[in-house]
Each structure stands twice: as C-alpha cells, then as structure tokens.
Design an enzyme around this catalytic site. Sequence first.
Site, PDB file in Angstrom:
ATOM      1  N   SER A   1       0.838  -1.191   0.000  1.00 18.73           N
ATOM      2  CA  SER A   1       0.000   0.000   0.000  1.00 18.73           C
ATOM      3  C   SER A   1       0.883   1.255   0.000  1.00 18.73           C
ATOM      4  CB  SER A   1      -0.966  -0.049   1.178  1.00 18.73           C
ATOM      5  OG  SER A   1      -2.041   0.841   1.005  1.00 18.73           O
ATOM      6  N   MET A   2       0.792   2.109   1.012  1.00 21.35           N
ATOM      7  CA  MET A   2       1.694   3.257   1.066  1.00 21.35           C
ATOM      8  C   MET A   2       3.150   2.806   0.981  1.00 21.35           C
ATOM      9  SD  MET A   2       2.251   5.934   4.221  1.00 21.35           S
ATOM     10  CE  MET A   2       3.913   6.460   4.629  1.00 21.35           C
TER      11      MET A   2
END
Length: 259
Positions: free
Chosen positions: A101-102
């Site tokens: 994700s991030m």
Amino acid sequence: MSPRPDPVLEAARPWLAPVREVDPAAPLLVCFPHAGGTAAYFHRWSVALAPEVTALPVHYPGRFDRRAEPAPLDLMALVTGVADVVAPLTGARRTILFGHSMGAVVAHEVSRVLQARAASPSALVVSGRRPPRPDVSERLPVEEDTVLADVRRLGGRGVALLEDPEVRAAFLPVIRGDYALLDGHRYRPGPLLDIPVTAVVGDSDPRVTPADAHGWGATTTGPFRLFTRTGGHFYLDDDTPFLLDLVRSSAGGDPCASG
C-alpha cells in the site's frame, strides 16, 4: 561467542533494525509498512524467513519506538532518509525491497533514488497499490471520521483495534498523517527502473484491481510479473506463506517465481 555486529546495519539504525540475529551472508529484505502501519507488522516475517533471508522492517519516524521524533511532512523526505541507509547495503549483498500500500509508493521511490545513485536494489515487490501516474493526487480523506471509515472499508487485522478509544486516539493521527503524505505526493517521471518488479494484489481489493496493478510493468525495463491472490486490501494478513515463498525465490535470484 556471539557474532560481531554488522557495522553497516548498525549504522542503519533507527531506520532499519533486525529482529533476529543476522547471517552476514544472507540476502536482505527491506519491508515498508502500509499507512498507519509499523515495523512490528513484519516481525513474524523476520522469524519465518531466518536464517535464509534477513528481514529489515523500516521504522518510520513519528511512531512506535520513534514516536518522539517528528513525522515527515513530505514523502520524498521519508524516501531520502530510507535511501541513505539502504544504499550501503545494496552493494554488499542481494537486497529486495517489499512495500504494501503506502509502503509500495515509498519502496518504489526509494528504488528510483538508489538507481540514480548507482546502488539499485536487486528486485522490487509492490503489493496492494496502483502504479504511479504523473501529477495525480491520491485525493484521500483527511477528516477523522472519513479516514476512519476508509480504514474500516479496507479491513485488515488491526482495524478492530481502532474501536478502542485509546488505541484510536493513538493511531488515527498517524494514519491521517500518512494519508496527507500520500495526498501531497506527486510522482515525477524519470528513468525507468532496470530491476525485476513483481506486483501482488488481492482480487477484491477496493483500492486497486489486477488490471490497475498490471501497470507496474511499465515502471521497469526489467522482468515483470503480476500475482492476483484471494482477498481484499489486506490479503497478505492470511496469505503470508505465498509472500514468504515469493521473497525466498527473489532472494535466490528468481524474482518472478511463484514459489
């Protein structure tokens, strides 16, 4: 007699800190947590991969054991901080970057910085994330209620903890800060990576589809492969064996193997 500490790894603290004793000959896996996540998420990976691979979770400033430090206000400042300590590692042994994700955004940008410094990692594995697009904002929520609703939508093992008011008070500001980092980040086109890139996505992820994730192939001139797994955004909570096998194959020089 205990082995001598690796001076390069010692210099990487507090950004990188091995959970277990490090085999000086083992390949390295640098793990980048998701928004609101901490290095602790990857501790079980460290145990499962040792001694074949040394997992090095990234400790972001402003949380967990670095909570006294100011959180970065710019994603590229975070990227530079990590790249500075990873660069000396890539020349010494095989080094794979994994981000979810991030963490995928940070790992990809770190890979680009390292390549510009002639210190490219051996491979990049990105998970649960769309590929970068120039001048496109995340447009993520920033208000507390909308952030909490988004986190609940994404699911994952940790989301239930946010129902506790004390836990929510501690972690929600961190998540909001990470959302702001992503929202303020603008990808700037540049030279493509020249390393193998592997993308992994859950088949019911509300943020990214397999078709989206396929676009990661355009970020490198090296080999690319996409794996679609059963589950949502946090498919990796329950699909750890697959990812560990993927890491082992990448550490062995075959980053596109399915394990």
